[in-house]
Design a protein around this motif. Structure first.
Motif, short mmCIF file in Angstrom:
data_model
loop_
_atom_site.label_atom_id
_atom_site.label_comp_id
_atom_site.label_asym_id
_atom_site.label_seq_id
_atom_site.Cartn_x
_atom_site.Cartn_y
_atom_site.Cartn_z
N MET A 179 -0.24 22.35 30.10
CA MET A 179 -0.57 23.33 31.14
C MET A 179 -1.54 22.73 32.26
SD MET A 179 0.98 26.22 31.03
CE MET A 179 1.17 26.53 29.21
N GLU A 180 -2.25 21.65 32.10
CA GLU A 180 -3.09 20.91 32.91
C GLU A 180 -2.04 20.57 34.24
OE1 GLU A 180 -5.27 17.67 31.68
OE2 GLU A 180 -6.50 17.44 33.37
N PHE A 215 4.33 20.84 14.27
CA PHE A 215 4.39 21.35 15.47
C PHE A 215 3.90 20.23 16.37
CE2 PHE A 215 3.75 24.85 12.75
CZ PHE A 215 4.54 25.92 13.28
N VAL A 259 -4.95 25.74 17.70
CA VAL A 259 -3.89 26.02 16.90
C VAL A 259 -4.50 26.11 15.37
CG1 VAL A 259 -2.12 25.31 18.23
CG2 VAL A 259 -3.28 23.46 16.87
N LEU A 274 5.91 20.52 32.94
CA LEU A 274 6.27 21.67 31.80
C LEU A 274 7.72 21.33 31.59
CD1 LEU A 274 4.53 24.96 33.10
CD2 LEU A 274 3.98 23.44 31.15
N ILE A 275 8.53 21.33 32.50
CA ILE A 275 9.87 21.36 32.31
C ILE A 275 10.32 19.77 32.05
CG2 ILE A 275 10.77 20.63 34.87
CD1 ILE A 275 12.09 23.48 32.74
N TRP A 287 12.48 25.21 19.09
CA TRP A 287 11.43 25.56 20.18
C TRP A 287 10.38 26.19 19.81
CZ3 TRP A 287 10.71 30.92 20.37
CH2 TRP A 287 11.56 31.70 20.07
N TYR A 342 9.60 19.40 28.42
CA TYR A 342 10.21 20.29 27.51
C TYR A 342 11.92 19.54 27.46
CZ TYR A 342 13.49 24.25 26.28
OH TYR A 342 14.49 25.04 25.59
N ARG A 388 1.42 21.57 36.14
CA ARG A 388 2.53 22.47 36.35
C ARG A 388 3.68 21.41 36.33
NH1 ARG A 388 5.74 23.63 40.52
NH2 ARG A 388 6.33 25.72 40.84
N ILE A 439 7.30 24.22 19.18
CA ILE A 439 6.64 23.49 20.45
C ILE A 439 5.60 24.37 20.95
CG2 ILE A 439 7.33 22.48 22.67
CD1 ILE A 439 10.12 22.02 21.54
N ILE A 440 4.58 23.75 21.49
CA ILE A 440 3.42 24.42 22.08
C ILE A 440 2.80 23.54 23.08
CG2 ILE A 440 1.03 25.45 21.48
CD1 ILE A 440 1.58 25.61 18.72
N PHE A 441 2.98 24.35 24.46
CA PHE A 441 2.20 23.81 25.42
C PHE A 441 1.01 24.63 25.75
CE2 PHE A 441 6.54 22.13 27.41
CZ PHE A 441 6.62 21.04 26.52
N CYS A 442 0.01 23.91 25.87
CA CYS A 442 -1.48 24.69 25.94
C CYS A 442 -2.36 24.03 26.91
CB CYS A 442 -1.75 25.15 24.50
SG CYS A 442 -2.25 23.53 23.54
N GLY A 443 -3.50 24.58 26.80
CA GLY A 443 -4.68 24.08 27.36
C GLY A 443 -5.75 23.77 26.36
N LEU A 444 -6.55 24.54 25.96
CA LEU A 444 -7.31 24.38 24.63
C LEU A 444 -6.33 24.52 23.36
CD1 LEU A 444 -10.49 26.23 25.42
CD2 LEU A 444 -10.30 23.95 25.57
#
Lengths: 176, 176
Positions: free
Chosen positions: B95-96, B89, B128, B101-102, B117, B105, B98, B120-125
């Protein structure tokens, strides 16, 4: 456990009324009205006339589709209250749709501005380490060993092996 | 355990050479060359002259910043081999920013097209649920009980309480 309990909350058809967005498009573009009976236990595309089956995919991939989804009734109030008591994470399978990423980010900033970026997760498989999980897709509960709350949506009405919540007031009654 | 072991792999300064992207900007825009010694154990902004301290934030928020980051040497080959043996993964704190993101990706689609897809993980904390975690930020290992591999970067050179990998060949030697 010293930390607050963690809750993962899905977006589409949980805090965002994505089915309602689709219905408004079919109403406007195709003069089509789907009843709850026609959608009962079905994916939206399977409730559509055959010639429109593939259109959900077209609409959902359009930039902007996810930007103006109606907010699910009571979700803002209840999520804000949950946010005080729990560690709340928004967990959306946004990665399926490239163009949804920025729309979902901006939608959250508008309707759930109290949720900080650290608590937003756009993913595919929801391999998140949480205690409570609110989602309308039971497949997202695969392997999850915490408390799963299936948020009622037309497509999941025939699934009966999960604790169910029909609306945000019921979430409040259970968790607050 | 029946399932494959899961590996979370960070993007910036792990598979993407984000520091090198910054250095190329400072070289071009400010005629500034930072040495490894000047960056040793420091965040990039702290290695810059005081008048440029705030510029990292400006550059990183520009649309496109994350789209042309150089790929970390050997990462494509090794991640592809890991992908066969493990459930891999990509987990980025996108996410920090904006506008990242794209770009992130599309960058993944270009340089790591074999990663679907769902992975794939876009996160903050980074909450997982994985077995192995490769990241350059030790703060992302907080609460993680699996095998943490700290990917060497200038800023983490003074941290000595994690298993360390200096490059992708070392990851291969340990995990393949």
């Amino acid at each position: 456990m010293n930390r607050k309990q963690r809750i993962a909350i899905d977006m589409d058809d949980v805090i965002a009324d994505t089915v309602e967005k689709f219905l408004s498009i079919y109403r406007r573009e195709h003069n089509l009205e789907l009843s709850a009976e026609e959608m009962h236990g079905k994916e939206l595309r399977d409730a559509l006339p055959a010639e429109l089956y593939s259109t959900t995919r077209q609409y959902i991939n359009q930039p902007g589709f996810f930007r103006d989804i109606p907010v699910m009734p009571d979700s803002q109030r209840v999520v804000k209250e949950l946010y005080e008591k729990y560690d709340v994470f928004i967990v959306s399978a946004a990665m399926e749709f490239r163009n949804s990423l920025i729309d979902k980010y901006d939608w959250l900033a508008e309707y759930f501005p109290f949720i900080v970026w650290e608590h937003i997760i756009f993913c595919g498989l929801k391999i998140v380490n949480v205690d409570i999980f609110i989602d309308d897709r039971s497949r997202n509960f695969a392997g999850f060993e915490g408390r799963a709350l299936l948020y009622t949506s037309h497509h999941n009405l025939l699934i009966d092996n999960y604790e169910r919540v029909n609306n945000w007031q019921q979430v409040a009654d259970k968790l607050l």
